[in-house]
Every structure is written in C-alpha cells, then in structure tokens.
Scaffold this active site. Structure first.
Site, short mmCIF file in Angstrom:
data_model
loop_
_atom_site.label_atom_id
_atom_site.label_comp_id
_atom_site.label_asym_id
_atom_site.label_seq_id
_atom_site.Cartn_x
_atom_site.Cartn_y
_atom_site.Cartn_z
N CYS A 9 0.81 -1.22 0.00
CA CYS A 9 0.00 0.00 0.00
C CYS A 9 0.84 1.27 0.00
O CYS A 9 2.00 1.26 0.40
CB CYS A 9 -0.87 0.09 1.26
SG CYS A 9 -1.80 -1.37 1.65
N GLY A 35 0.75 0.20 -5.27
CA GLY A 35 -0.46 -0.62 -5.30
C GLY A 35 -1.33 -0.19 -6.45
O GLY A 35 -1.63 0.99 -6.58
N ASN A 109 -0.98 1.43 5.95
CA ASN A 109 0.04 0.66 5.22
C ASN A 109 0.74 -0.23 6.22
O ASN A 109 1.16 0.24 7.28
CB ASN A 109 1.03 1.64 4.57
CG ASN A 109 2.19 0.95 3.87
OD1 ASN A 109 3.27 1.51 3.73
ND2 ASN A 109 2.00 -0.26 3.42
N CYS A 248 11.88 -1.37 6.92
CA CYS A 248 11.89 -2.41 5.87
C CYS A 248 12.98 -2.13 4.84
O CYS A 248 12.89 -1.16 4.08
CB CYS A 248 10.53 -2.44 5.18
SG CYS A 248 10.51 -3.46 3.71
N TYR A 254 13.79 -2.55 -3.50
CA TYR A 254 12.86 -2.65 -4.63
C TYR A 254 11.66 -1.72 -4.58
O TYR A 254 11.30 -1.11 -5.58
CB TYR A 254 12.32 -4.09 -4.72
CG TYR A 254 11.15 -4.25 -5.67
CD1 TYR A 254 11.36 -4.44 -7.03
CD2 TYR A 254 9.84 -4.18 -5.19
CE1 TYR A 254 10.28 -4.55 -7.91
CE2 TYR A 254 8.76 -4.29 -6.06
CZ TYR A 254 8.98 -4.48 -7.41
OH TYR A 254 7.92 -4.59 -8.26
N CYS A 394 7.50 -11.98 3.95
CA CYS A 394 7.33 -10.77 4.75
C CYS A 394 5.94 -10.80 5.37
O CYS A 394 4.96 -11.10 4.69
CB CYS A 394 7.45 -9.53 3.86
SG CYS A 394 7.14 -8.00 4.79
N CYS A 446 14.77 -3.89 9.08
CA CYS A 446 14.29 -5.26 9.18
C CYS A 446 14.85 -6.03 7.98
O CYS A 446 14.67 -5.60 6.84
CB CYS A 446 12.76 -5.29 9.14
SG CYS A 446 12.07 -6.96 9.03
N CYS A 449 13.26 -10.92 5.54
CA CYS A 449 13.09 -11.69 4.30
C CYS A 449 14.41 -12.34 3.87
O CYS A 449 14.41 -13.27 3.06
CB CYS A 449 12.51 -10.83 3.19
SG CYS A 449 13.33 -9.26 2.90
#
Ligand code: AMP
Length: 472
Positions: A9, A35, A109, A248, A254, A394, A446, A449
């Site tokens: 989002c 999104g 989000n 993140c 990306y 994730c 974080c 992943c």
C-alpha cells in the site's frame, strides 16, 4: 481469515489546503507503484466526511468530477494491491465508518500481525466485520475504547496491535498520523507554506509525493509517534516507547521509487551503492552491463560504474503493462514477461552480458529474462542480484509468496544458477546490503526476508512454529 500480509500500500494525508482532495489525488498518483488494485480518498470540511474508493488505477478512478465532489481542507488517500482472493472493494481503503467517536476514516500501510486474534475477541463480544482487511480492527478497537478523546482512543487501540502500521486517521475536525513502535513502513512528513502564513501539513509513504505537490520534506513520523493536526496546528507525541528500529530494507531494495527519500536516505543512492558493492563482491568478465528495467536500473548503474563496463539498455520495458509479478495466475504471469520486456538484439548479440536485477523471488521471471537475453544473441549471461537470497516471507506488508515458493529458501545459489540458466549468479551479501543502506554501525532495518529472524512476535502465522528474535 486475513490475507493482509499479501498486501502492499501507499498512503497520503493532507491538512490545511483549500481543495485537499486535489493534493491527495496527486500524491496517490506519485505512489501508484505501491499498489495498482484499488484507490480511495476521504476528505473532511470540518463538518462531514466524504469518501470515494474504487477498484483500479488512481487516474482512472479520480476523474476531475470525482475529485471535485470531495470537499474539504483535509484529505487522506490510499492505494492498494493484494493477491487473488482478497480483491473485493470492501477491503479498499480508506475505511469509513460512523461510530460512537463520530465519523472516522482510516488508511493504513503495513500488516497487523495479531489482527486475527483481536478480531476473534471482538467478534466474540458481538462486533460485526464488513471485510477481511486487518485495518478494520483499528476502528473497532477505537469504538470499544471508553476514552472520550480521539487521540486517547486511538492510542488505546494502537497499544493492542503487533506488527506494522503507518496510518492516517481522519475525523471531522482533525487528522492523526501514527507509526508502529518498530517503524517498519515509512511515513514522511512535509510542509507547504501557503499565502497569509498558513501552513499545509502533508504526510506520505514516500517523499516523491511531496515533490509532485510542491511540499518540502521535513522529517519522518517517528516509530511509536502520533502526530495530531487540527485547527490549533500540530502536536507530536509518543504514544508508546519506540522498540528496536526495524525499517523495511526492501523499500530500498525494490519497493520505493528511486527519487524518494525513505527512512531519511535517498533510495537511488542506496541502490547505486548496492550495485557498486555487488561489482566488488561478484565481478564478471563481461562486455556490457544490462539492467532488468525498472527494478534493476539503479543497481546496474552502480555496477557498471564500479566495474568500468559499459551500461546499455539491452532490455526495453513496455510501460503500459502492470507489474508481471502481480498478475494473480501463473499463466498470465508466464506470458507477462514477454508483454513487458523486449531485448535489443544489436546491443546483446555476441556479447558477454552482466544482467542486473534487484531480487529473485520464485525464479520463474528471472529464468525467462535470462532466456530472452540469450535468445537475442548474448554469448554469456551473468546474473547479479542487488540483495541476498530471499528466504522468508514478509509479514509486515510486502507481498512475498510462501516459503515453499521462495527459490532462495529451498535451493543453493548454485542450484538457482542452474534453474535460471545463467552462466554465473551472484547475490549481494548481507553485510554489503547493510552498508548500502547506511546501516553498518547499528541495525535499524528489518532484514527478515533475508534472515528469517522477525523483529516482532508473530502469532498464528503459517509456516512459523514460534516467534523468533532477531540476531546478528
Ligand atoms: P522471479 O524471477 O519470478 O522471482 O521474479 C523476480 C522479479 O520480481 C524481479 O524483477 C523483482 O524486481 C520482482 N519482484 C520482487 N519482489 C516483488 C514484489 N514484492 N512485487 C512485485 N515484484 C517483485
């Protein structure tokens, strides 16, 4: 019950602009990459809230007529993507309700990892839910709160949540913006100086939204912070103590646009540095560096510069096709690579090519692209990936498939190289990734992943037997 962790989002908030819906629309337009499935805007003129949301792209939903109907000096907006099975309009945001706290709209989000438990308890007490989005629990918790003050009711709700949330809440006469105590997802704050000394406060997932509307980026809403904007101006307060920061890292790898500043750092600079470090860690004897557009472009520029190998646009992207990755069925996804990319034969023929992309998830797209480059005459294809192998899903708001579908979780780098049919394959190391996002001194991102170590407790989530604690 919830499929929300498979959802990505973008959110915006505008306070203090005469036609706030116009700015919210432009902001969402800049965040469209976050999104493409549904979008919505809610506005308030101080007396009542108006809301419009629909499935589709921002520019298609918000015609001048629709934007013109959304009155008010405050607006919040949301753009959303989720995988199949959860695509109903009821889940589109902002969520808008009338409750004992008055009319409220919220755009969120991130993924609330204990939403299922909270919902079960609420349903036991008689709450009726309209959709499967985890965001709805926030509004229910607020409605259940005995606090009379809106900020206090929101605080009480937020203290019960686990996981990731960067949210904007709109009431009749105020806007509240909040971020979870780990700060998983971004939330930037900007300012527009209007005539007569008036101020318009802006909030957005990424600063590229501010550039379009002419706002100046000030700083981020802090982890564990709540920002209240009303007629008296702006109040910033901690609603809880911040926890171990966990921004993140995939936003830098990306997800965000390269022209954005995210978590206070330029995404383009991070990506170029990823490419530079990738060239040092995995050099290749090659003639050209070719990015997989658009996701590999910034890293490829860094790689080519560091390696002293010419950078060439050997693959051209059709910009009128959505992200192939997001097509719900594998059949469309397979076809999608060709729809989206086409090789430039004269640049590739007879060449030893370094192909740079940001990540390999399932491996199926990467294999098609390697084949495409080879079939255009490349003599060798050396695949370079600007992050470590993706080994864990994730649960905080980036759409990743389940572990069994993640090629990096199930195969060695050598096996992946064979699967994607590359002559060589090199992934960026964890330490280089941390360096690229300026995180080598203290850990503020974080990396779950890439490590499988989740910074917050995860409850009842598939594939995880027990919550893990992050270790380095
Ligand atoms: P595959 O080879 O099938 O694993 O696909 C890899 C491609 O998916 C790369 O080009 C990535 O840029 C892209 N990708 C990775 N993560 C995501 C995501 N969450 N949403 C959309 N595309 C993604």
């Amino acid at each position: 019950m919830f499929d929300k962790f498979r959802e990505e989002c973008g959110v915006v908030g505008i306070h203090g602009y005469p036609e706030a819906s116009n700015l919210a629309y432009l902001g969402l337009h800049a965040l469209q990459h976050r999104g493409q499935e549904s979008a919505g805007i809610a506005t308030s003129d101080g007396r009542s809230i108006s809301c419009h949301k629909s499935m589709g792209l921002v520019a298609d939903i918000f015609t001048p007529e629709v934007v013109g109907r959304l009155n008010g000096y405050m607006a919040i907006g949301h753009t959303r993507y989720s995988t199949a099975g959860d695509t109903v309009l009821e889940n589109a945001q902002p969520l808008y309700v009338m409750c004992n706290k008055g009319p409220l709209a919220v755009a969120h989000n991130g993924n609330i990892t204990n939403a299922a438990e909270i919902r079960r308890d609420l349903e036991r007490d008689g709450s009726i839910f309209q959709a499967t989005s985890d965001t709805e629990v926030i509004l229910h918790l607020m409605a259940h709160s005995r606090e009379r003050n809106l900020a206090a009711a929101l605080r009480e709700a937020l203290l019960q949540l686990e996981g990731a949330f960067s949210l904007v809440l709109l009431a009749r006469d105020r806007m509240i913006v909040a971020r979870d105590p780990h700060g998983f997802r971004p939330m930037a704050m900007g300012l527009m100086e209007l005539s007569g000394g008036r101020k318009c406060y802006c909030f957005a997932s990424e600063t590229c939204a501010f550039d379009l509307i002419g706002a100046v980026y000030m700083n981020d809403v802090e982890p564990g912070e709540m920002v209240i904007v009303d007629a008296d101006g702006i109040t910033r307060q901690r609603y809880t103590v911040p926890r171990e920061p966990a921004h993140c890292v995939f936003e830098h790898v990306y997800f965000s646009r390269p022209d954005s500043t995210v978590f206070g750092r330029s995404v383009q600079l991070s990506r170029e540095m990823m490419g530079r470090l990738l060239a040092l860690e995995h050099p290749a004897d090659a003639d050209v560096v070719v990015p997989v557009p658009d996701s590999g472009v910034s890293a490829a520029i860094g790689f080519a510069d560091e390696a002293g190998i010419p950078y060439r646009m050997g693959l051209i992207r059709n910009h009128y096709v959505g992200r192939t990755f997001i097509e719900p069925s594998q059949a469309i996804r397979d076809f999608g690579v060709k729809l989206k990319l086409n090789p430039v034969r004269p640049l590739l023929e007879g060449k030893r090519v370094v192909l740079v992309d940001d990540s390999i998830v399932r491996g199926t797209t990467s294999r098609k692209i390697v084949r495409m480059v080879r079939s255009a005459g490349a003599r060798e294809v050396h695949l370079r990936i600007s992050c470590p192998p993706t080994v864990s899903p994730c649960y905080y708001g980036v759409d990743t498939p389940r572990k069994r579908e993640l090629i990096g979780a199930n195969y060695s780098v050598e096996e992946i190289k064979k699967f994607v049919e590359a002559d060589s394959l090199g992934y960026l190391s964890m330490s280089a990734l941390r360096k690229a996002v300026d995180d080598d001194d203290q850990v503020s991102h974080c990396y779950a992943c890439y490590t499988g170590d989740y910074p917050s407790g995860l409850v009842n989530i598939e594939e995880l037997s027990a919550p893990k604690v992050r270790r380095y």
